[in-house]
Design a protein around this motif. Sequence first.
Motif, short mmCIF file in Angstrom:
data_model
loop_
_atom_site.label_atom_id
_atom_site.label_comp_id
_atom_site.label_asym_id
_atom_site.label_seq_id
_atom_site.Cartn_x
_atom_site.Cartn_y
_atom_site.Cartn_z
N VAL A 95 0.86 -1.18 0.00
CA VAL A 95 0.00 0.00 0.00
C VAL A 95 0.90 1.23 0.00
O VAL A 95 1.76 1.37 0.89
CB VAL A 95 -0.92 0.01 1.24
CG1 VAL A 95 -1.80 1.26 1.23
CG2 VAL A 95 -1.76 -1.25 1.31
N GLN A 96 0.74 2.09 -0.98
CA GLN A 96 1.50 3.34 -0.99
C GLN A 96 0.98 4.25 0.11
O GLN A 96 -0.24 4.46 0.23
CB GLN A 96 1.38 4.03 -2.35
CG GLN A 96 2.06 3.26 -3.48
CD GLN A 96 3.56 3.13 -3.27
OE1 GLN A 96 4.22 4.03 -2.74
NE2 GLN A 96 4.12 1.99 -3.68
N ALA A 97 1.89 4.80 0.91
CA ALA A 97 1.49 5.58 2.09
C ALA A 97 0.68 6.81 1.71
O ALA A 97 -0.19 7.24 2.47
CB ALA A 97 2.73 6.00 2.88
N GLU A 98 0.95 7.34 0.49
CA GLU A 98 0.25 8.56 0.07
C GLU A 98 -1.16 8.26 -0.43
O GLU A 98 -1.92 9.19 -0.71
CB GLU A 98 1.05 9.27 -1.02
CG GLU A 98 1.21 8.50 -2.33
CD GLU A 98 2.39 7.54 -2.33
OE1 GLU A 98 2.91 7.23 -1.23
OE2 GLU A 98 2.77 7.08 -3.42
N ASP A 99 -1.53 6.98 -0.53
CA ASP A 99 -2.85 6.60 -1.04
C ASP A 99 -3.90 6.53 0.07
O ASP A 99 -4.86 5.77 -0.02
CB ASP A 99 -2.77 5.25 -1.77
CG ASP A 99 -2.04 5.37 -3.11
OD1 ASP A 99 -1.85 6.50 -3.58
OD2 ASP A 99 -1.68 4.32 -3.66
N GLY A 117 7.88 8.16 -6.97
CA GLY A 117 6.53 8.46 -6.50
C GLY A 117 6.57 9.41 -5.32
O GLY A 117 7.46 10.26 -5.22
N LEU A 118 5.61 9.26 -4.43
CA LEU A 118 5.47 10.17 -3.30
C LEU A 118 5.71 9.42 -2.00
O LEU A 118 5.55 8.21 -1.92
CB LEU A 118 4.05 10.76 -3.27
CG LEU A 118 3.60 11.57 -4.48
CD1 LEU A 118 2.16 12.02 -4.30
CD2 LEU A 118 4.51 12.78 -4.71
N ASN A 119 6.11 10.17 -0.98
CA ASN A 119 6.03 9.65 0.39
C ASN A 119 5.25 10.64 1.24
O ASN A 119 5.03 11.79 0.85
CB ASN A 119 7.41 9.35 0.98
CG ASN A 119 8.28 10.57 1.17
OD1 ASN A 119 9.23 10.79 0.40
ND2 ASN A 119 7.99 11.40 2.17
N VAL A 120 4.80 10.18 2.37
CA VAL A 120 4.12 11.03 3.35
C VAL A 120 5.18 11.57 4.30
O VAL A 120 6.04 10.83 4.77
CB VAL A 120 3.05 10.24 4.13
CG1 VAL A 120 2.40 11.12 5.19
CG2 VAL A 120 2.00 9.70 3.17
N ILE A 210 6.94 8.13 5.79
CA ILE A 210 6.66 6.76 5.34
C ILE A 210 6.38 6.78 3.85
O ILE A 210 5.67 7.66 3.35
CB ILE A 210 5.49 6.13 6.14
CG1 ILE A 210 5.25 4.69 5.70
CG2 ILE A 210 4.22 6.97 6.05
CD1 ILE A 210 4.27 3.92 6.61
N ASN A 211 6.97 5.81 3.14
CA ASN A 211 6.79 5.71 1.69
C ASN A 211 5.71 4.70 1.34
O ASN A 211 4.90 4.94 0.45
CB ASN A 211 8.12 5.33 1.04
CG ASN A 211 8.04 5.33 -0.48
OD1 ASN A 211 7.08 5.83 -1.05
ND2 ASN A 211 9.03 4.75 -1.12
N TRP A 212 5.72 3.53 2.00
CA TRP A 212 4.73 2.49 1.74
C TRP A 212 4.70 1.56 2.93
O TRP A 212 5.58 1.59 3.78
CB TRP A 212 5.03 1.71 0.45
CG TRP A 212 6.44 1.21 0.26
CD1 TRP A 212 7.40 1.78 -0.53
CD2 TRP A 212 7.07 0.05 0.87
NE1 TRP A 212 8.57 1.04 -0.45
CE2 TRP A 212 8.39 -0.01 0.39
CE3 TRP A 212 6.62 -0.93 1.75
CZ2 TRP A 212 9.29 -1.02 0.77
CZ3 TRP A 212 7.52 -1.94 2.14
CH2 TRP A 212 8.83 -1.97 1.65
CA CA Z 1 4.93 6.03 -1.84
#
Ligand code: CA
Length: 219
Positions: A95-99, A117-120, A210-212
Amino acid sequence: MPQAGTATVTYRVASAVDGGVIVIEQGGGGTTYGTINVPNTGNWQSWVNISHEVQLPAGNQEIGLIAQTGGWNLNAITIEVETTCMPNCQTGTVVQAEDFYQSGGVQTQTTQDVGGGLNVDWIDSGDWMNYNVSIPTSSTGLYDITYRIASGSNGGSLKLEQPGGAVAYGNISFGGTGDWQQWTTATHRVSLPAGTNQLAIASTSGSWNINWFEIKAVN
Ligand code: CA
């Protein structure tokens, strides 16, 4: 191969003579996985499929084919991996953390971690993210949850729970990683309900990014 196990190897062959033999082995030799006889198909362009089962190790493989006895043509080879989950195999969901579908107190940013991608980021004590997740079936009811974490300060801790906090699944803490884009993983084992569900990651101390996170069934 996602895990060591049985693969069905199919060869599309033609031969106008008897006695052909194919050996399938590790690329470069050393380990022989199997041997199969090539039939006389009556013509160099009369194609048939022949197949056998071999045991392959886990991971990416280089395969070698040897003509132990020649006199055959080969058009194609296919390798099918049996998908039965053997004991101790794990099926994971990342699960991607940004989702998250809701969050409190956090931001997202472009990540420098592997995969992009993105991280939180900006996760401090009391911040949270809620996720819709598909939790794979686990014969034990247990799951290893792995978090991809970075912390340029002293690390932090989180609670995995139902959104709102009515049910807590587990806690984990982690140290600083030396930089806000220096990534490491931390894993804990928890009991979760399988199926379509909602999970919350609630920060109980921090700051951290956190990234994922990955949900792996323990079977
Ligand atoms: Ca991510």
